[in-house]
Design a protein around this motif. Structure first.
Motif, PDB file in Angstrom:
ATOM      1  N   HIS A  80       6.796  -2.830  -6.557  1.00  0.00           N
ATOM      2  CA  HIS A  80       6.405  -2.637  -7.983  1.00  0.00           C
ATOM      3  C   HIS A  80       7.663  -2.418  -8.635  1.00  0.00           C
ATOM      4  O   HIS A  80       8.612  -1.821  -8.263  1.00  0.00           O
ATOM      5  CB  HIS A  80       5.384  -1.698  -8.070  1.00  0.00           C
ATOM      6  CG  HIS A  80       5.657  -0.217  -7.576  1.00  0.00           C
ATOM      7  ND1 HIS A  80       5.370  -0.110  -6.153  1.00  0.00           N
ATOM      8  CD2 HIS A  80       6.095   0.658  -8.363  1.00  0.00           C
ATOM      9  CE1 HIS A  80       5.785   1.287  -6.329  1.00  0.00           C
ATOM     10  NE2 HIS A  80       6.323   1.763  -7.360  1.00  0.00           N
TER      11      HIS A  80
ATOM     12  N   ASP B 145       1.023  -1.171  -0.008  1.00  0.00           N
ATOM     13  CA  ASP B 145      -0.028  -0.189   0.117  1.00  0.00           C
ATOM     14  C   ASP B 145       0.898   1.349   0.054  1.00  0.00           C
ATOM     15  O   ASP B 145       1.981   1.110   0.041  1.00  0.00           O
ATOM     16  CB  ASP B 145      -0.989  -0.097   1.115  1.00  0.00           C
ATOM     17  CG  ASP B 145      -0.207  -0.311   2.320  1.00  0.00           C
ATOM     18  OD1 ASP B 145       0.889   0.315   2.717  1.00  0.00           O
ATOM     19  OD2 ASP B 145      -0.813  -0.712   3.534  1.00  0.00           O
ATOM     20  N   SER B 146       0.093   2.359  -0.043  1.00  0.00           N
ATOM     21  CA  SER B 146       1.159   3.544  -0.066  1.00  0.00           C
ATOM     22  C   SER B 146       1.942   3.690   1.122  1.00  0.00           C
ATOM     23  O   SER B 146       3.055   4.610   1.314  1.00  0.00           O
ATOM     24  CB  SER B 146       0.338   4.894  -0.130  1.00  0.00           C
ATOM     25  OG  SER B 146      -0.599   4.845   1.110  1.00  0.00           O
TER      26      SER B 146
ATOM     27  N   ASN C 175      -2.281  -9.371 -14.080  1.00  0.00           N
ATOM     28  CA  ASN C 175      -1.515  -8.195 -14.640  1.00  0.00           C
ATOM     29  C   ASN C 175      -1.134  -7.148 -13.806  1.00  0.00           C
ATOM     30  O   ASN C 175      -0.952  -6.008 -14.036  1.00  0.00           O
ATOM     31  CB  ASN C 175      -2.367  -7.615 -15.623  1.00  0.00           C
ATOM     32  CG  ASN C 175      -3.706  -7.104 -14.960  1.00  0.00           C
ATOM     33  OD1 ASN C 175      -4.121  -7.288 -13.879  1.00  0.00           O
ATOM     34  ND2 ASN C 175      -4.675  -6.330 -15.769  1.00  0.00           N
ATOM     35  N   GLY C 176      -0.910  -7.308 -12.483  1.00  0.00           N
ATOM     36  CA  GLY C 176      -0.599  -6.601 -11.394  1.00  0.00           C
ATOM     37  C   GLY C 176       1.141  -6.158 -11.652  1.00  0.00           C
ATOM     38  O   GLY C 176       1.816  -7.091 -11.945  1.00  0.00           O
ATOM     39  N   ASN C 177       1.391  -4.734 -11.298  1.00  0.00           N
ATOM     40  CA  ASN C 177       2.626  -4.495 -11.620  1.00  0.00           C
ATOM     41  C   ASN C 177       3.774  -4.643 -10.017  1.00  0.00           C
ATOM     42  O   ASN C 177       3.823  -3.882  -9.217  1.00  0.00           O
ATOM     43  CB  ASN C 177       2.942  -2.886 -11.827  1.00  0.00           C
ATOM     44  CG  ASN C 177       4.239  -2.325 -11.831  1.00  0.00           C
ATOM     45  OD1 ASN C 177       5.278  -3.196 -11.920  1.00  0.00           O
ATOM     46  ND2 ASN C 177       4.600  -1.004 -11.790  1.00  0.00           N
TER      47      ASN C 177
ATOM     48  N   ASP D  26       4.433   1.674 -15.330  1.00  0.00           N
ATOM     49  CA  ASP D  26       3.490   2.612 -14.526  1.00  0.00           C
ATOM     50  C   ASP D  26       2.569   1.761 -13.664  1.00  0.00           C
ATOM     51  O   ASP D  26       2.544   0.677 -13.707  1.00  0.00           O
ATOM     52  CB  ASP D  26       2.696   3.131 -15.782  1.00  0.00           C
ATOM     53  CG  ASP D  26       3.463   4.134 -16.706  1.00  0.00           C
ATOM     54  OD1 ASP D  26       4.184   5.014 -16.006  1.00  0.00           O
ATOM     55  OD2 ASP D  26       2.996   4.329 -17.877  1.00  0.00           O
ATOM     56  N   ASN D  27       1.701   2.380 -12.897  1.00  0.00           N
ATOM     57  CA  ASN D  27       0.575   1.809 -12.250  1.00  0.00           C
ATOM     58  C   ASN D  27       1.149   1.012 -11.294  1.00  0.00           C
ATOM     59  O   ASN D  27       1.195  -0.457 -11.225  1.00  0.00           O
ATOM     60  CB  ASN D  27      -0.377   1.210 -13.117  1.00  0.00           C
ATOM     61  CG  ASN D  27      -1.048   2.006 -14.047  1.00  0.00           C
ATOM     62  OD1 ASN D  27      -1.072   3.092 -13.764  1.00  0.00           O
ATOM     63  ND2 ASN D  27      -1.496   1.699 -15.270  1.00  0.00           N
ATOM     64  N   PRO D  28       1.774   1.615 -10.134  1.00  0.00           N
ATOM     65  CA  PRO D  28       2.179   0.402  -8.920  1.00  0.00           C
ATOM     66  C   PRO D  28       0.979  -0.423  -8.482  1.00  0.00           C
ATOM     67  O   PRO D  28      -0.171   0.129  -8.461  1.00  0.00           O
ATOM     68  CB  PRO D  28       2.603   1.508  -7.896  1.00  0.00           C
ATOM     69  CG  PRO D  28       2.373   2.916  -8.360  1.00  0.00           C
ATOM     70  CD  PRO D  28       1.866   2.774  -9.792  1.00  0.00           C
ATOM     71  N   TYR D  29       1.540  -1.525  -8.127  1.00  0.00           N
ATOM     72  CA  TYR D  29       0.176  -2.132  -7.256  1.00  0.00           C
ATOM     73  C   TYR D  29       0.293  -2.087  -6.023  1.00  0.00           C
ATOM     74  O   TYR D  29       1.141  -2.178  -5.176  1.00  0.00           O
ATOM     75  CB  TYR D  29       0.871  -3.808  -7.774  1.00  0.00           C
ATOM     76  CG  TYR D  29      -0.121  -4.927  -7.101  1.00  0.00           C
ATOM     77  CD1 TYR D  29      -1.231  -5.171  -7.881  1.00  0.00           C
ATOM     78  CD2 TYR D  29      -0.027  -5.334  -6.098  1.00  0.00           C
ATOM     79  CE1 TYR D  29      -2.113  -6.146  -7.478  1.00  0.00           C
ATOM     80  CE2 TYR D  29      -0.663  -6.324  -5.306  1.00  0.00           C
ATOM     81  CZ  TYR D  29      -1.979  -6.690  -5.948  1.00  0.00           C
ATOM     82  OH  TYR D  29      -2.746  -7.558  -5.594  1.00  0.00           O
ATOM     83  N   TRP D  30      -1.002  -2.085  -5.679  1.00  0.00           N
ATOM     84  CA  TRP D  30      -1.375  -1.824  -4.339  1.00  0.00           C
ATOM     85  C   TRP D  30      -2.497  -2.761  -3.943  1.00  0.00           C
ATOM     86  O   TRP D  30      -3.651  -3.006  -4.756  1.00  0.00           O
ATOM     87  CB  TRP D  30      -1.939  -0.219  -3.979  1.00  0.00           C
ATOM     88  CG  TRP D  30      -1.402   0.809  -4.417  1.00  0.00           C
ATOM     89  CD1 TRP D  30      -1.572   1.821  -5.133  1.00  0.00           C
ATOM     90  CD2 TRP D  30       0.055   0.965  -4.076  1.00  0.00           C
ATOM     91  NE1 TRP D  30      -0.838   2.956  -5.371  1.00  0.00           N
ATOM     92  CE2 TRP D  30       0.321   2.341  -4.712  1.00  0.00           C
ATOM     93  CE3 TRP D  30       0.899   0.474  -3.203  1.00  0.00           C
ATOM     94  CZ2 TRP D  30       1.615   2.908  -4.371  1.00  0.00           C
ATOM     95  CZ3 TRP D  30       1.895   1.315  -2.971  1.00  0.00           C
ATOM     96  CH2 TRP D  30       2.383   2.260  -3.650  1.00  0.00           C
TER      97      TRP D  30
END
Length: 154
Positions: free
Chosen positions: A133, A66-67, A94-96, A138-142
């Motif tokens: 990630h 998470d962040s 498809n998660g980064n 792009d688009n980090p996985y959370w």
């Protein structure tokens, strides 16, 4: 009169401080006892301690990015020289997310890897695997993920 009030306030704060210290030490002791009695690998803050193998002989755990915790550190002790195979399992494919790095007992490191990890372990001792990630995508996985580690002899 001012001195009496000052002394009373000081005693009050001192007594409150003592209760808080006693409560915190009891909480820490309870957490240690729970961890010793639990036969599962669980994420605490940003670290997963891999202490227990499942019935198939694999280290498995569930983690979360998470962040607040953009990286998770997986710590395990290796007693077998051989090949380490790791896998990150997501609900969606498809998660980064990837194995970013492995840190060996002599503080050398290797990486990055993908969602699968295959590496020869030539040192016994405590290893750390960093999951996060990819900085290049792009688009980090959370979210939640499962990690699975298997160590086999050569």
């Amino acid at each position: 009169m001012k001195n009496v009030i000052f002394i009373m306030i000081s005693v009050f704060f001192y007594s409150c401080q003592q209760k808080e210290i006693k409560n915190n030490s009891a909480k820490v002791q309870d957490t240690i006892t729970i961890q010793k009695n639990r036969k599962e690998n669980k994420q605490i803050d940003d670290t997963i301690f891999m202490n227990f193998k499942n019935a198939k002989g694999l280290y498995t755990a569930e983690g979360q990015l998470d962040s607040i915790h953009p990286r998770v550190f997986i710590k395990f002790k290796n007693e077998i020289l051989g090949e380490l195979n790791g896998k990150i399992i997501l609900a969606t494919d498809n998660g980064n997310i990837r194995f970013n790095q492995i840190i060996f007992p002599d503080n050398s490191s290797d990486g990055p890897f993908g969602k699968d990890l295959q590496i020869q372990l030539t040192q016994k001792g405590n290893h750390i695997i960093i999951v996060g990630h990819s900085q290049m995508a792009d688009n980090p996985y959370w979210g939640k993920f499962k990690v699975q580690l298997e160590n086999s002899k050569e």
